[in-house]
Every structure is written in structure tokens, then in C-alpha cells.
Design a protein around this motif. Structure first.
Motif, PDB file in Angstrom:
ATOM      1  N   VAL A 149     -12.666   4.838   0.445  1.00 21.91           N
ATOM      2  CA  VAL A 149     -11.244   4.840   0.069  1.00 21.91           C
ATOM      3  C   VAL A 149     -10.815   6.229  -0.382  1.00 21.91           C
ATOM      4  N   ASP A 150     -11.651   6.879  -1.164  1.00 15.96           N
ATOM      5  CA  ASP A 150     -11.327   8.234  -1.617  1.00 15.96           C
ATOM      6  C   ASP A 150     -11.178   9.188  -0.433  1.00 15.96           C
ATOM      7  N   LYS A 151     -12.065   9.082   0.558  1.00 14.37           N
ATOM      8  CA  LYS A 151     -11.970   9.940   1.736  1.00 14.37           C
ATOM      9  C   LYS A 151     -10.681   9.685   2.519  1.00 14.37           C
ATOM     10  N   LEU A 152     -10.364   8.404   2.683  1.00 14.69           N
ATOM     11  CA  LEU A 152      -9.142   8.055   3.437  1.00 14.69           C
ATOM     12  C   LEU A 152      -7.873   8.501   2.732  1.00 14.69           C
ATOM     13  N   LEU A 156      -5.820   1.938   5.504  1.00 17.15           N
ATOM     14  CA  LEU A 156      -6.363   1.149   4.395  1.00 17.15           C
ATOM     15  C   LEU A 156      -6.269  -0.345   4.687  1.00 17.15           C
ATOM     16  N   ASP A 157      -5.164  -0.764   5.287  1.00 15.58           N
ATOM     17  CA  ASP A 157      -4.990  -2.175   5.643  1.00 15.58           C
ATOM     18  C   ASP A 157      -6.089  -2.611   6.610  1.00 15.58           C
ATOM     19  N   LEU A 195       0.826  -1.211   0.000  1.00 16.83           N
ATOM     20  CA  LEU A 195       0.000   0.000   0.000  1.00 16.83           C
ATOM     21  C   LEU A 195       0.860   1.261   0.000  1.00 16.83           C
ATOM     22  N   GLU A 196       2.016   1.205   0.652  1.00 15.27           N
ATOM     23  CA  GLU A 196       2.904   2.368   0.731  1.00 15.27           C
ATOM     24  C   GLU A 196       3.546   2.714  -0.614  1.00 15.27           C
ATOM     25  N   ARG A 197       3.366   1.881  -1.614  1.00 16.10           N
ATOM     26  CA  ARG A 197       3.828   2.232  -2.963  1.00 16.10           C
ATOM     27  C   ARG A 197       3.042   3.448  -3.466  1.00 16.10           C
TER      28      ARG A 197
END
Length: 181
Positions: free
Chosen positions: A176-179, A149-150, A137-139
Motif C-alpha cells: 500500500v505504501d508503494k502504491l 487500491l480497489d 478511496l479518492e477522499r
């Protein structure tokens, strides 16, 4: 006297580990035995003690295999994402794609969590799996966002498995967009 010919089977240990996951999915950790795994893998019972020091080692190796397999697919989806929008869509796919939320995968995950809560060696497997997910995810996202997210992925995946009205993919995308804003 007839001597039985030994069967050449260089992948036996690996096959036993794969089959152990099937047995765990069917019977749970508590119902998984060397005998059931040996029978399902079509290997002599003695192979179990040859390849594994005990049932805990077999279970840990099986869950390590599960984590590696799921992490590889998770990473593959995120590596393929070239833009922030594609990365967000990959997160939604991880939550909603049937291959992640299959009954087998979810049963194995539940068994992993329960067994891991009581087994320090398995907690290491779980932490390594979490770390691999977060690195993927950090990519695309900063460290804190990747952690959130995880957790979202884990939580919504579990909820989707039991909720008679799971969250719609469009709503998941909005979350997801909000986060990730």
C-alpha cells in the motif's frame, strides 16, 4: 367460517432480502429458490410473488443490499482516517479485518461475481459498488491510485480466503505504501 387474521409485517420485504443473502450463502445462487427464502424468512410463499416479480429481482435486491452494507463500512473506515498514514492503515484493515473476509462475505462475493457475469442488471450493481469504493478511496488518494487500491483490495481479499499462507499485514502495508507513494 373463520377468517385468518393478517399479520402486520411492514418490514417483510426488507427481511426477505436479508434472509435471501443467508440462503445464497448457504445454497449458492443456483440453489436459491422462493420456497427456501420464504421458509427461512418465515413468510408465506405468496409473499415472494407479492414483493418480487421473480427470483432475479430478489437476487438483485439481495446483492444490492450486500453492496450497500459493505460500501457503508468501507466508507466509514476511510472517512474516519484523518491523515494519509491513517488512510493507508484503513486500506490494510479492509484487506485483513475478519469482518471483510468472513466465509459468508466471501461466498456472497463469489456468487455475485458469477451471477453478475451472466446478468446485465447485476453488472450495474457491481459497477455501482466499485464506484462507491473508489469514491471512498479518492477522499485520500488520486483517481488512478484509488483504482489500483480497489483492485488490490479485491485481489488480496480473495487470495487471503484460499491461500494457506496469506500475505502478512506488514507486507500488505508495504505494498500500500508503494502504491500510494
Amino acid at each position: 367460517m373463520t377468517v385468518a387474521k393478517r399479520r402486520l409485517d411492514p418490514d417483510r420485504r426488507s427481511r426477505i432480502i436479508d434472509v435471501a443473502l443467508d440462503v445464497i450463502a448457504e445454497y449458492g445462487v443456483a440453489g436459491t429458490t422462493h420456497r427456501k427464502v420464504a421458509e427461512a424468512a418465515d413468510v408465506p410463499l405468496g409473499s415472494m410473488s407479492y414483493h418480487f416479480s421473480g427470483i432475479d429481482e430478489l437476487l438483485i435486491e439481495a446483492f444490492r443490499r450486500l453492496a450497500a452494507t459493505v460500501s457503508a463500512r468501507f466508507t466509514e473506515l476511510l472517512v474516519a482516517a484523518q491523515t494519509p498514514d491513517e488512510a493507508r492503515q484503513a486500506v490494510v484493515a479492509i484487506i485483513t479485518d475478519g469482518s471483510w473476509t468472513s466465509t459468508r462475505h466471501l461466498l456472497l462475493s463469489y456468487e455475485l461475481y458469477a451471477f453478475g457475469a451472466r446478468n446485465p442488471a447485476l453488472q450495474t450493481v457491481m459497477r455501482d459498488w466499485m464506484e462507491a469504493s473508489r469514491r471512498a478511496l479518492e477522499r485520500h488518494f488520486d483517481r488512478d491510485t484509488a483504482r489500483m487500491l480497489d483492485a488490490l483490495i479485491e485481489g488480496l481479499t480473495i487470495h487471503r480466503s484460499v491461500d494457506p499462507e496469506p500475505v502478512d499485514p506488514t507486507r500488505i502495508r508495504a505494498i500500500v505504501d508503494k502504491l500510494t507513494a
